[in-house]
Motif scaffolding. Structure first.
Motif, PDB file in Angstrom:
ATOM      1  N   ILE A 189      60.092   4.566   8.381  1.00  9.72           N
ATOM      2  CA  ILE A 189      59.652   4.390   9.769  1.00  9.72           C
ATOM      3  C   ILE A 189      58.237   4.919   9.964  1.00  9.72           C
ATOM      4  O   ILE A 189      57.403   4.287  10.611  1.00  9.72           O
ATOM      5  N   LYS A 190      57.937   6.070   9.387  1.00  9.32           N
ATOM      6  CA  LYS A 190      56.630   6.693   9.577  1.00  9.32           C
ATOM      7  C   LYS A 190      55.561   6.138   8.636  1.00  9.32           C
ATOM      8  O   LYS A 190      54.363   6.367   8.863  1.00  9.32           O
ATOM      9  N   LEU A 235      53.376   7.265  13.551  1.00 13.76           N
ATOM     10  CA  LEU A 235      53.063   6.799  12.205  1.00 13.76           C
ATOM     11  C   LEU A 235      52.298   7.897  11.473  1.00 13.76           C
ATOM     12  O   LEU A 235      51.552   8.664  12.094  1.00 13.76           O
ATOM     13  N   LEU A 255      57.495   2.156  17.590  1.00 15.86           N
ATOM     14  CA  LEU A 255      58.554   2.592  16.676  1.00 15.86           C
ATOM     15  C   LEU A 255      59.952   2.313  17.216  1.00 15.86           C
ATOM     16  O   LEU A 255      60.926   2.393  16.466  1.00 15.86           O
TER      17      LEU A 255
END
Length: 330
Positions: free
Chosen positions: A164-165, A253, A268
């Motif tokens: 995700i990041k 991020l 996100l």
């Protein structure tokens, strides 16, 4: 006695929270319409044979919490009723908006009428636990900035956080626990219990050598782990109810600015299992409000070193060096 440390970004003047925003998981298996609690992937208890995906859904809830409950949290002072799980007096019936799936992209935010009590936090807590136990990742408010979290003992959840990041896998994740006593299970503590309680709950991450109890897939490249107990009653209770550590990092991020509202990491949302909106954190006009927690290495007995100054540097050094006599190690 709990920690008295505070972060400059923590808003202690708020007497109530604005509405929650949630993004709930739905199982994508054919014929399965479970929301939030389905194990997915066609496993036992799933009504189909697919995998978990996320669809944005905003559940509008009015959160009413006294400032005393926020400041005391679960680490000192009186706990709010929702944290103790006590039954509350019946609140007046007020029609609430029905939750539903939002279309993609920004849209108008409806404002529900206030409701009595703080039971809405219980609803968010119950949903968050379900989503975490599905191996999903949840966005949560903390005492410093917004974070994303997953179960630290779940290797799939750890993988999702990095994905995700867009985070390099050689960058470690911290863990979050609900009580000081829990630290001893997952860390090899080198300081007195009073040092822990003077710093936690609070905007500090303490780094120790990890114990064998911690998932080996969490930070496999190091024998150290950072541990947090944010001074925020929701995430404290979440860690307590889950009964295991939460892997915790910032909701943004990798290498981008930390976030103080859920809107700042809206991109996100589709990747998350749930978004718990606690409103703006701190004064968004002050750059120091985005510094995050102060990170201290306590891996060597009797010494400390600074990994990240963060938002509580001066107060943390005061506790470690002047109150407890630890030596600074460059």
């Amino acid at each position: 006695m709990g920690s008295s440390l505070t972060c400059s970004s923590y808003n202690r003047e708020r007497s109530h929270w604005p509405p929650i925003a949630e993004v709930a998981t739905r199982c994508a298996a054919p014929g399965c319409q479970s929301m939030g609690g389905c194990p997915g992937n066609g496993s036992r208890g799933c009504h189909g044979a697919g995998s978990m995906v996320t669809r944005p859904r905003r559940l509008l809830l009015q959160l009413l919490m006294r400032s005393r409950g926020l400041e005391g949290g679960l680490g000192g002072g009186e706990e709010p009723d929702w944290a103790r799980g006590k039954a509350e007096a019946p609140a007046p019936e007020v029609p609430a908006p029905s939750p539903g799936l939002l279309p993609p992209g920004p849209g108008p935010t409806l404002r529900p009428q206030p409701r009595g009590g703080v039971g809405d936090w219980k609803d968010a807590l119950t949903e968050a636990v379900k989503v975490l136990r599905c191996g999903q990742v949840v966005a949560v408010p903390t005492d410093t900035i917004y974070g994303i979290t997953g179960l630290a003992q779940n290797s799939e959840a750890i993988r999702r956080i990095y994905e995700i990041k867009g985070r390099n896998e050689d960058k470690p994740l911290a863990i979050c626990v609900g009580h000081v006593e829990d630290i001893y299970k997952y860390c090899k503590v080198t300081v007195s219990d009073q040092v822990l309680r003077d710093l936690l709950p609070g905007p500090v991450t303490l780094v120790f050598r990890r114990s064998e109890e911690l998932n080996k897939d969490l930070n496999p490249f190091t024998d150290l782990v950072g541990v947090r107990i944010p001074k925020h009653p929701f995430i404290q209770k979440l860690a307590e109810v889950c009964g295991e550590p939460l892997a915790l990092t910032s909701a943004n991020l990798s290498s981008q600015t930390s976030t103080l509202t859920t809107e700042e990491f809206r991109d996100l949302w589709p990747l998350l299992g749930l978004v718990v909106d606690g409103g703006p954190i701190g004064d968004m006009t002050k750059p120091e409000c985005r510094l995050g927690s102060t990170v201290i290495n306590l891996g060597t007995p009797g010494k400390y070193s600074i990994i990240r100054p963060g938002c509580a540097f001066d107060a943390t050094v005061e506790v470690l060096q002047h109150k407890h006599g630890l030596s600074f190690q460059s």
